[in-house]
Write a protein that holds these residues in place. Structure first.
Motif, mmCIF file in Angstrom:
data_model
loop_
_atom_site.group_PDB
_atom_site.id
_atom_site.type_symbol
_atom_site.label_atom_id
_atom_site.label_comp_id
_atom_site.label_asym_id
_atom_site.label_seq_id
_atom_site.Cartn_x
_atom_site.Cartn_y
_atom_site.Cartn_z
ATOM 1 N N VAL B 191 -6.023 -26.789 9.876
ATOM 2 C CA VAL B 191 -7.113 -27.066 10.811
ATOM 3 C C VAL B 191 -7.069 -25.984 11.875
ATOM 4 O O VAL B 191 -6.014 -25.725 12.475
ATOM 5 C CB VAL B 191 -6.953 -28.476 11.440
ATOM 6 N N GLN B 192 -8.193 -25.341 12.084
ATOM 7 C CA GLN B 192 -8.206 -24.139 12.931
ATOM 8 C C GLN B 192 -9.459 -24.126 13.801
ATOM 9 O O GLN B 192 -10.530 -24.554 13.372
ATOM 10 C CB GLN B 192 -8.197 -22.925 11.989
ATOM 11 N N SER B 193 -9.317 -23.618 15.027
ATOM 12 C CA SER B 193 -10.495 -23.502 15.885
ATOM 13 C C SER B 193 -11.315 -22.294 15.448
ATOM 14 O O SER B 193 -10.803 -21.409 14.752
ATOM 15 C CB SER B 193 -10.084 -23.356 17.347
ATOM 16 N N LEU B 205 -7.600 -34.996 16.477
ATOM 17 C CA LEU B 205 -8.955 -34.489 16.246
ATOM 18 C C LEU B 205 -9.948 -35.643 16.287
ATOM 19 O O LEU B 205 -9.693 -36.709 15.715
ATOM 20 C CB LEU B 205 -8.987 -33.820 14.859
ATOM 21 N N ILE B 206 -11.081 -35.422 16.941
ATOM 22 C CA ILE B 206 -12.149 -36.429 16.943
ATOM 23 C C ILE B 206 -13.113 -36.082 15.808
ATOM 24 O O ILE B 206 -13.608 -34.958 15.717
ATOM 25 C CB ILE B 206 -12.860 -36.484 18.313
ATOM 26 N N LEU B 222 -10.344 -26.612 7.803
ATOM 27 C CA LEU B 222 -11.317 -27.377 8.564
ATOM 28 C C LEU B 222 -11.452 -26.686 9.917
ATOM 29 O O LEU B 222 -10.443 -26.453 10.595
ATOM 30 C CB LEU B 222 -10.808 -28.815 8.744
ATOM 31 N N LEU B 223 -12.680 -26.351 10.284
ATOM 32 C CA LEU B 223 -12.884 -25.667 11.567
ATOM 33 C C LEU B 223 -13.245 -26.675 12.658
ATOM 34 O O LEU B 223 -13.970 -27.641 12.407
ATOM 35 C CB LEU B 223 -13.986 -24.615 11.439
ATOM 36 N N VAL B 224 -12.707 -26.427 13.850
ATOM 37 C CA VAL B 224 -12.902 -27.350 14.968
ATOM 38 C C VAL B 224 -13.254 -26.567 16.236
ATOM 39 O O VAL B 224 -13.089 -25.356 16.286
ATOM 40 C CB VAL B 224 -11.618 -28.181 15.220
ATOM 41 N N TRP B 231 -10.345 -31.940 20.657
ATOM 42 C CA TRP B 231 -10.781 -31.160 19.490
ATOM 43 C C TRP B 231 -11.790 -31.960 18.687
ATOM 44 O O TRP B 231 -11.584 -33.150 18.442
ATOM 45 C CB TRP B 231 -9.575 -30.828 18.593
ATOM 46 N N HIS B 232 -12.863 -31.297 18.274
ATOM 47 C CA HIS B 232 -13.922 -31.942 17.495
ATOM 48 C C HIS B 232 -14.184 -31.145 16.223
ATOM 49 O O HIS B 232 -14.110 -29.918 16.242
ATOM 50 C CB HIS B 232 -15.232 -31.996 18.307
#
Ligand code: SF4
Lengths: 65, 242
Positions: B191-193, B205-206, B222-224, B231-232
């Protein structure tokens, strides 16, 4: 809102980020047909950006209906 | 041996979807007992008025471990499938590459990147396929889909292009999930911004609506994004350029 391209196609003048305008157009368009899920880009389900009949151009899209 | 399968241009304005064709091919491979195909990635190619793409100019690719004995039968079967099922007016192309036999991986990846920024023609596609020692064939219409089919494999091989087909189901919209839990229970590997910060297992994560994943650094990610100290998950608009 639309311009006619050299090829006679109807191109949306608002580009690829006018989410509210294309949602409004599609909601009032009897031709709207949802595209394949993998090709959807708008979060609004009913939107020209998610319509089977939009074909992307460099700056925007043309409506092929 | 690992094989890459790329297809393009199986749909028309009215009918079909190349992603569905790719999934059908995966199902055939499974049903015949030829292998367990990996998920499909979608690769966006250049949008240009001079490119006669039928609907989106995107290409689909997946990989599978397959025995040598089944390869020829698979290629014949896939060719027949595209010929029989592609939409009228479409220009389907099929590319099949055996990973360990690709003679020039750099040339193949370079073809993929070029198809995102340049107008390429069929002759260039066939020449690249020949140089690289991989199968490329057309199955109707103008056969223009060979360009995207080959480019899709080149781009998948880079490990840094495209998004995965379909949505990933996490919890309901608005609920929270730990990153460690997401990685342990789904196909998501990291999971990465959007700006490249990799989240750690203990972060929270929301969950948003319509979760899509992308291919980055060879992983399903998964991008956030960060908002209001949380984090969304990214939505369609955030990842439209992948
Ligand atoms: S793209 Fe064309 S057919 Fe589709 S909703 Fe918009 S105006 Fe209607």
């Amino acid at each position: 809102m639309w311009s006619i391209s050299d090829k006679g196609e109807r191109e949306f003048t608002g580009g690829k980020e006018d989410w509210a305008a294309v949602a409004h157009i599609a909601e009032n368009c009897p031709g709207f047909k949802p595209d394949d899920e993998d090709e959807m880009v708008a979060d609004e389900a009913v939107s020209c950006y998610n319509c089977r009949y939009r074909r992307w151009t460099i700056k925007s899209f043309v409506c092929c209906k | 041996m690992k094989i890459y399968i790329g297809i393009d241009d199986t749909d028309s304005l009215e009918f079909g979807a190349t992603g569905q064709s790719a999934n059908e091919l995966r199902r055939i491979i499974k049903d015949k007992g030829w292998g367990e195909p990996e998920p499909v990635t979608r690769h966006q190619l250049l949008l240009h008025p001079d490119i006669p793409y039928t609907s989106h100019n995107s290409s689909m690719c997946f990989t599978v471990e397959m025995k040598e004995d089944n390869l020829k039968e698979f290629i014949d079967c896939a060719a027949e499938f595209l010929k029989e099922t592609s939409a009228p007016g479409s220009d389907p192309g099929l590319c099949v590459a055996v990973n360990e036999r690709i003679k020039d991986i750099d040339e193949l990846m370079s073809f993929g990147f070029k198809a995102k920024v340049e107008i390429l023609n069929k002759e260039e596609a066939y020449k690249t396929a020949e140089d690289c020692g991989i199968h490329l064939s057309e199955h109707g219409g103008t056969g223009q889909g060979v360009i995207g089919a080959l480019a899709g494999i080149g781009l998948r091989m880079t490990g840094n292009d495209g998004r995965f087909q379909g949505r990933t189901k996490l919890k309901d919209t608005g609920e929270s999930m730990g990153i460690g839990d997401i990685i342990a229970t789904t196909e998501i590997e990291e999971v990465q911004s959007i700006d490249g910060h990799v989240l750690t297992d203990d972060e929270i994560l929301i969950i948003g609506d319509k979760i899509k994943t992308v291919l980055l650094d060879g992983k399903r990610k998964l991008l956030v994004y960060r908002e209001n100290d949380g984090w969304h998950t990214c939505n369609n608009q955030h990842i439209k350029n992948y």
